[in-house]
Design a protein around this motif. Structure first.
Motif, PDB file in Angstrom:
ATOM      1  N   ALA A   1      -0.945  -0.395 -10.268  1.00  0.00           N
ATOM      2  CA  ALA A   1      -1.702  -0.859  -9.108  1.00  0.00           C
ATOM      3  C   ALA A   1      -2.791  -1.841  -9.522  1.00  0.00           C
ATOM      4  CB  ALA A   1      -2.314   0.332  -8.375  1.00  0.00           C
TER       5      ALA A   1
ATOM      6  N   ARG B   1       3.387  -7.070  -8.346  1.00  0.00           N
ATOM      7  CA  ARG B   1       2.248  -7.538  -9.137  1.00  0.00           C
ATOM      8  C   ARG B   1       2.610  -8.832  -9.866  1.00  0.00           C
ATOM      9  NH1 ARG B   1      -1.794  -4.271 -11.185  1.00  0.00           N
ATOM     10  NH2 ARG B   1      -2.608  -6.236 -12.025  1.00  0.00           N
TER      11      ARG B   1
ATOM     12  N   THR C   1      -6.755   1.099 -13.455  1.00  0.00           N
ATOM     13  CA  THR C   1      -6.616   0.166 -12.338  1.00  0.00           C
ATOM     14  C   THR C   1      -7.817  -0.771 -12.281  1.00  0.00           C
ATOM     15  OG1 THR C   1      -5.586   2.031 -11.186  1.00  0.00           O
ATOM     16  CG2 THR C   1      -6.002   0.029  -9.909  1.00  0.00           C
TER      17      THR C   1
ATOM     18  N   VAL D   1      -1.402  -4.612  -5.128  1.00  0.00           N
ATOM     19  CA  VAL D   1      -0.747  -3.313  -4.985  1.00  0.00           C
ATOM     20  C   VAL D   1      -1.828  -2.244  -4.949  1.00  0.00           C
ATOM     21  CG1 VAL D   1       0.846  -1.643  -5.996  1.00  0.00           C
ATOM     22  CG2 VAL D   1       1.359  -4.097  -6.132  1.00  0.00           C
TER      23      VAL D   1
ATOM     24  N   MET E   1       6.477  -1.922  -7.517  1.00  0.00           N
ATOM     25  CA  MET E   1       5.064  -2.206  -7.759  1.00  0.00           C
ATOM     26  C   MET E   1       4.899  -3.256  -8.850  1.00  0.00           C
ATOM     27  SD  MET E   1       3.602   1.733  -7.626  1.00  0.00           S
ATOM     28  CE  MET E   1       1.850   1.332  -7.833  1.00  0.00           C
TER      29      MET E   1
ATOM     30  N   PHE F   1      -2.956   1.726  -4.461  1.00  0.00           N
ATOM     31  CA  PHE F   1      -2.510   3.118  -4.546  1.00  0.00           C
ATOM     32  C   PHE F   1      -3.643   4.037  -4.115  1.00  0.00           C
ATOM     33  CE2 PHE F   1      -1.974   7.114  -7.057  1.00  0.00           C
ATOM     34  CZ  PHE F   1      -0.818   7.560  -6.426  1.00  0.00           C
TER      35      PHE F   1
ATOM     36  N   TYR G   1       0.853  -1.183   0.000  1.00  0.00           N
ATOM     37  CA  TYR G   1       0.000   0.000   0.000  1.00  0.00           C
ATOM     38  C   TYR G   1       0.890   1.235   0.000  1.00  0.00           C
ATOM     39  CZ  TYR G   1      -3.285   3.514   1.827  1.00  0.00           C
ATOM     40  OH  TYR G   1      -4.043   4.660   2.009  1.00  0.00           O
TER      41      TYR G   1
END
Length: 314
Positions: A194, A160, A225, A166, A156, A168, A135
């Motif tokens: 993310a 992933r 995202t 992940v 990040m 954001f 985070y």
């Protein structure tokens, strides 16, 4: 998400906090956006279900030592903390108006947290394969150098690829950026990398520089995202759990009196993530996040006493 003990890493900064009247008496505490979320997340999950580690840098001074002691007492793991000789924690002061809205004054330009990546490999990078969720926020990116930001983006992508979530959070503070365009470029990278984004619409609108909230909302709803959460103050929270899912509206919780809006979004994020870690749906998680944020804004300070929220944790 869900099943088995999980490990969560929160990247950011914790600063010393002063609240009071200028030239009057002040109370001292500590806080910071991702740190506040870390504390509330640790409270919202059972220790056997997940551990929460805070990735940051502090000094080797008594204030830093006192923070570490208190973080451990709050249930945070310290395995990702760097201590840097000669550096100190950042400092901020909060002023509140009669409606509970706050304004901040910061002394953080040379804080230890800004130097977290000033080594070939940070504890977070070295141990990223151990974690199930990372985070970070727009402030996490803003306090770092351009080179350090690139390392965060690489981290990040790596996490992933390893199968981690992940998250954001778009906390946007213009004073921390050289200009809105550089912030926009960094945020765009984060949204691409993310798996989940928590969007405060006011912040998104401010970064876009548009006067029309509906235009900002339309832009936010098109972010890349996969899982998106859009927080709109008192208006209902909007959630989309997957790219092909429809948007769902989750009402906020009215409160009789707003005392202090500090950490409203931070606590919402903690509540939301805690329920997603348990395997609950995005609307269920948003409903709990809204309940927690409603409780937090009825008390003074970024971190309210656990007793004030104990009934929500059952």
């Amino acid at each position: 998400m869900g099943a088995g003990q999980q490990k969560v890493a929160m990247l950011g900064e914790c600063m010393l906090e002063l609240q009071g009247e200028p030239f009057g008496q002040f109370s001292q505490a500590y806080g910071g956006d991702t740190f506040n979320t870390a504390i509330y997340l640790a409270r919202c999950i059972q220790p056997q279900a997940a551990t929460v580690s805070f990735a940051t840098a502090l000094g080797c001074d008594p204030l830093s030592g006192g923070l570490l002691q208190r973080w451990a007492q709050q249930g945070l793991s310290l395995e990702l903390v760097r201590q840097i000789p000669g550096k100190l924690p950042g400092l901020y002061m909060i002023e509140l108006d009669e409606k509970g809205e706050r304004s901040f004054h910061f002394w953080r330009d040379s804080s230890a947290a800004r130097r977290y990546f000033d080594v070939p490999q940070t504890p977070l990078e070295a141990r990223c394969h151990e974690f199930d969720l990372l985070y970070l926020s727009g402030i996490s990116l803003a306090i770092l150098s351009a080179a350090a930001r690139e390392r965060v983006f690489a981290l990040m992508a790596q996490m992933r690829a390893l199968g981690a979530q992940v998250v954001f959070d778009n906390n946007y503070r213009p004073a921390l950026w050289t200009d809105p365009l550089s912030a926009y470029a960094s945020f765009a990278r984060a949204y691409e990398l993310a798996s989940m984004a928590l969007i405060t619409l006011d912040d998104h609108q401010q970064m876009l520089g548009v006067h029309d909230a509906e235009a900002a909302l339309a832009h936010a709803q098109k972010l890349p995202t996969p899982e998106l959460v859009i927080k709109r103050g008192e208006a209902a929270t909007l959630v989309r759990q997957t790219p092909d899912a429809s948007w769902q509206s989750v009402p906020t919780v009215p409160v009789p009196r707003v005392v202090d809006t500090t950490a409203a979004g931070d606590s919402f994020g903690a509540g939301y993530i805690s329920r997603r870690l348990r395997g609950e749906s995005a609307p269920e998680a948003a409903a709990f996040g809204n309940r927690l944020a409603a409780r937090v804004i009825q008390h003074r300070g970024a971190i309210i006493k656990k007793a004030y929220m104990q009934d929500l944790l059952s």
